[in-house]
Design an enzyme around this catalytic site. Structure first.
Site, PDB file in Angstrom:
ATOM      1  N   ASP A 402       0.711  -0.981   0.077  1.00 22.53           N
ATOM      2  CA  ASP A 402       0.040  -0.041  -0.107  1.00 22.53           C
ATOM      3  C   ASP A 402       0.774   1.192   0.088  1.00 22.53           C
ATOM      4  O   ASP A 402       1.957   1.093   0.430  1.00 22.53           O
ATOM      5  CB  ASP A 402      -0.827  -0.087   1.238  1.00 22.53           C
ATOM      6  CG  ASP A 402      -2.224   0.955   1.121  1.00 22.53           C
ATOM      7  OD1 ASP A 402      -2.162   1.617   0.100  1.00 22.53           O
ATOM      8  OD2 ASP A 402      -2.799   1.269   2.130  1.00 22.53           O
ATOM      9  N   GLU A 405       2.815   4.939  -4.370  1.00 19.27           N
ATOM     10  CA  GLU A 405       2.939   5.786  -5.372  1.00 19.27           C
ATOM     11  C   GLU A 405       4.368   6.271  -5.374  1.00 19.27           C
ATOM     12  O   GLU A 405       4.867   6.693  -6.603  1.00 19.27           O
ATOM     13  CB  GLU A 405       1.870   7.042  -5.218  1.00 19.27           C
ATOM     14  CG  GLU A 405       0.590   6.461  -5.346  1.00 19.27           C
ATOM     15  CD  GLU A 405      -0.113   5.701  -4.200  1.00 19.27           C
ATOM     16  OE1 GLU A 405      -1.031   4.951  -4.119  1.00 19.27           O
ATOM     17  OE2 GLU A 405       0.368   6.113  -3.318  1.00 19.27           O
ATOM     18  N   ASP A 470      -8.814   4.156  -3.709  1.00 17.61           N
ATOM     19  CA  ASP A 470      -9.790   4.326  -2.546  1.00 17.61           C
ATOM     20  C   ASP A 470     -11.131   4.916  -3.062  1.00 17.61           C
ATOM     21  O   ASP A 470     -11.485   6.194  -2.950  1.00 17.61           O
ATOM     22  CB  ASP A 470      -9.274   5.123  -1.436  1.00 17.61           C
ATOM     23  CG  ASP A 470      -8.106   4.758  -0.653  1.00 17.61           C
ATOM     24  OD1 ASP A 470      -7.970   3.580  -0.818  1.00 17.61           O
ATOM     25  OD2 ASP A 470      -7.155   5.575  -0.241  1.00 17.61           O
TER      26      ASP A 470
END
Length: 790
Positions: A402, A405, A470
């Site tokens: 997670d 990026e 999300d």
């Protein structure tokens, strides 16, 4: 009308000819063994073929040297026949399919496939104080796809897309920038351009409406590949072969996941899985969010070890879950907080990103004050992998990466191979590569499961399973998911999927949840997930919603033979699991922008319900086939858009006439998977003279099982002529695979009258359902032929 068409074609072609670079001067051509160089006054062009349908072009400005370092390309250049044809003002590099024409004055490079113009450079390479750029001519009518995961509509032309991976929390129907930004563009003219460079930048898809496609970057390679093909499946296969095929995922990854943000304790995990068993709802894995390493949401990231107060005996917990057929997956992040247990170790071992002064770069973000693991540094990569290795050794079966990026990544932070902005977009890509290569070395007999929130071109080669971030827990959030999955499947990442039910917000909407889970049956990964204010697991929903969710999950498991075969096709050819309708028909312009209906594999047509309270909706049926309602067997002719009535229990789903759909009875999880008994549904259509299908099988665990000859494929064929329907079964066995007997129930749909006979087989004809059922036993490797006389 003919004159208008001629005028349009002339204007389009003239535009290609007129948009040229008058400053660049042709100086000469040099042919090498596997590539060709064109010298200009300001640099050097290098043309490198990868077979006859892919050509790589690099521009090396004067004073720079050629860099072979690609983050994405794994295909090796191929030596192909290249003929250099020179005239007074044109040099042509001609191959079997692709050719490159270089006009000397004014200078221009144009690309052709089988004699047809694909595209041409406009100004080619240019540079200003902010960016280096490459630009290309477009025709007025081109539709453009690509650029990664976005919610913009299927046609992305007219947008200027930032190439900077970034999360968009709570997005719905529109999102210009998300977690996966990929420097790849597909054209409706059936070619693709991949800009083979990692640093951040922009992809301008004709935002100024001057028929120009522009790639801009802060630094790096001036390299791109032009990719062509005869149809969409071949075009995508060519791109994926260039950047690497997705390894076949473990079969259990096609099952149902129990996931939320998050499970706070070992007891909660065990109770949740016990509830699935009690309710007889299938489940294959449970995902533990960040509470596995700390009680609090903030301040503990980077601990990367089980919090003993909450999880007193994780090894025993995971062993017990495994005994029940349930895998354990852990979340990890690339951040090590200064308050975490691992901070001092990370500093001592010098594995963090740095300041210009060589100190660990620390900064604040939502979870606390942090540093970031420098995975581009060999020591950082090894340190991170050692943690994964130790956790795998005690029973962890898969990984969730997670915030990759990375979520916060200051531009002046330095990594071992460059600045943050130079490696930002490939951080998640290299993170997946780190785990994948670790498995190859230390767990060579285990297929990794690598769920990641960010990646770049070629990430599929390292087993990455992406999800769409999300998304808001609303109907708007659901509406964007088909577009995102279809686009990403074309860009090589065939397992793009959404948090089923939606993630962001505390919206408890049973209809939305039900429809999202019904759609999930026909998306690559079945993973309900949400913030903990609203239960994502069906076991905690009210009775009606739970029953409907259970029905969807059971169908997902019944389709495992079909779905696993799709995964095999993706592994071998890069074919997306979810496919746009224009893969079927390139002559209907409306299909190029349709994201309301799609194909799940080759033979299942799906139209998700994405609005509340609908009683009916339009479904587009591709021409060239008849389509049969999966639930009622109602026949619909292809080549039309039709309004269909909706059911609360399912979404519109249709099977192609002539298709074979293998299915099993539902199971609690894939540890019970077997093809010793299965149903084979054949959708008879008298207009289909011949058809074929296949079923792929292996142990579901061994990496490269097909290449290791540890597999079986059952091929199915049908032929209909002169009132005889012939169905053939033929088994192909890898030399290291052990055959097992099979009892197959052949169910033939759309049989309106009782057959006169089925030679050598007993059969049952159901007049009410118009189905013919024939039990078929396969006790040895041999061809089976059934002849049905009407």
């Amino acid at each position: 009308m003919k004159n208008l068409k001629l005028i349009f074609l002339f204007v389009s072609f003239s535009f290609f000819l007129n948009a040229q670079n008058s400053e660049r001067k042709f100086e000469g051509v040099t042919k090498h063994h596997t590539f060709v160089e064109i010298k200009t006054n300001d640099g050097l062009y290098r043309f490198q073929p990868y077979g006859n349908e892919i050509i790589e072009t690099s521009f090396i400005p004067n004073g720079e040297s050629f860099s072979e370092n690609s983050h994405a390309v794994v295909l090796k250049p191929k030596s192909v026949k290249m003929e250099i044809i020179e005239t007074s003002n044109v040099t042509e590099i001609k191959m079997l399919d692709i050719s490159v024409k270089i006009t000397h004055a004014p200078f221009q490079i144009s690309y052709y496939y089988e004699g047809n113009l694909l595209t041409s450079e406009k100004n080619g390479y240019s540079k200003n104080d902010e960016f280096e750029a490459l630009d290309f001519n477009l025709t007025n009518d081109e539709i453009l796809y690509g650029g990664g995961a976005r919610a913009l509509g299927m046609n992305r032309r007219g947008n200027r897309l930032q190439l900077y991976n970034r999360a968009h929390y709570g997005y719905e129907t529109h999102s210009e920038l998300m977690n996966f930004t990929i420097p790849l563009v597909y054209s409706s003219k059936m070619y693709a351009i991949h800009f083979d460079n990692a640093p951040i930048g922009w992809l301008d898809l004709d935002s100024k409406k001057n028929n120009t496609l522009t790639y801009q970057t802060i630094s790096g390679r001036k390299t791109y590949q032009i990719i062509a093909g005869d149809d969409w499946e071949e075009l995508v296969e060519n791109y994926v072969s260039l950047t690497g095929f997705q390894p076949l995922i473990p079969r259990w990854a096609l099952g149902n996941f129990s996931s939320r943000f998050g499970y706070h304790s070992q007891q909660e995990v065990e109770n949740t899985i016990a509830k699935f068993s009690e309710e007889k709802i299938p489940v294959d894995a449970i995902i533990l969010d960040l509470f596995w390493f700390g009680k609090e949401m903030k301040g503990t990231m980077g601990n990367l070890e089980f919090h003993k107060d909450s999880f007193p005996n994780p090894e025993k917990m995971m062993a017990n879950l495994k005994a029940k057929g349930v895998k354990t997956i852990l979340i990890t992040e690339p951040f090590v907080l200064t308050t975490s247990n691992k901070w001092d170790e990370a500093v001592k071992k010098d594995i963090l990103g740095k300041t210009k002064d060589g100190k660990p770069y620390t900064y604040d973000f939502y979870f606390g004050n942090t540093g970031i693991i420098d995975i581009f540094k060999p020591e950082g990569k090894q340190w991170f992998w050692d943690i994964y290795k130790s956790l795998n050794n005690i029973g962890v079966a898969g990984w969730w990466g997670d915030l990759g990026e990375p979520e916060v990544h200051p531009s002046d932070l330095l990594h071992a191979t460059g600045t943050a902005d130079e490696v930002h977009n490939i951080y998640g890509h290299n993170w997946a590569k780190l785990i994948f290569e670790g498995y190859q070395k230390d767990f060579p007999n285990q297929r990794p499961f690598i769920l990641m929130r960010a990646g770049y071109s070629g990430s599929q080669h390292y087993g990455m399973i992406p999800w769409s971030g999300d998304v808001n827990r609303t109907w708007g959030g659901l509406q964007s998911q088909v577009e995102i999955a279809l686009q990403m499947g074309m860009q090589g990442l065939g397992y793009m999927h959404s948090d089923l039910g939606g993630f962001a917000g505390d919206n408890l909407d049973d209809e939305l949840y039900t429809r999202w889970l019904q759609y999930g049956v026909f998306q690559p990964i079945y993973r309900p997930h949400a913030q903990e204010e609203v239960p994502s697991e069906p076991i905690f929903r009210e009775q009606k919603t739970k029953a409907l969710a259970k029905k969807s999950i059971e169908l997902r498991y019944s389709l495992l033979p079909y779905n696993y075969t799709l995964s095999f096709e993706n592994n071998q050819k890069g074919t997306p699991l979810m496919r746009p309708l224009f893969f079927e028909n390139t002559s209907d312009n409306q299909l190029f922008i349709n994201d309301k209906t799609y194909l799940w594999g080759n033979d299942i047509l799906v139209s998700p319900v994405v609005k509340s309270g609908l009683q009916a909706q339009e479904v587009t049926f591709p021409k060239g086939s008849n389509w049969f309602n999966f639930y009622t067997d109602e026949k619909v002719e292809g080549g039309q858009t039709k309004t269909v009535q909706l059911s609360t229990e399912s979404i519109p789903t249709y099977i192609r006439g002539g298709a074979f759909i293998p299915m099993i009875k539902t199971i609690q999880n894939t540890s019970k998977y077997s093809l010793n008994n299965f149903d084979l549904h054949f959708y008879f259509d008298e207009t289909v003279i011949e058809s074929e299908g296949k079923l792929y099988n292996d142990d579901g665990e061994t990496p490269n099982a097909f290449e290791k000859e540890n597999f079986e494929i059952i091929n199915f064929e049908s032929e209909y002529k002169k009132n005889y329907l012939t169905v053939e079964f033929e088994t192909e066995l890898g030399k290291n695979y052990t055959f097992s007997s099979k009892e197959i129930t052949l169910i033939i749909h759309n049989i309106s009258k009782k057959p006169k006979k089925v030679k050598g087989y007993k059969f049952t004809w159901n007049e009410e359902k118009s189905t013919l059922t024939i039990p078929v036993s396969m006790h040895k490797i041999s061809e089976k032929t059934l002849k049905i006389k009407f």
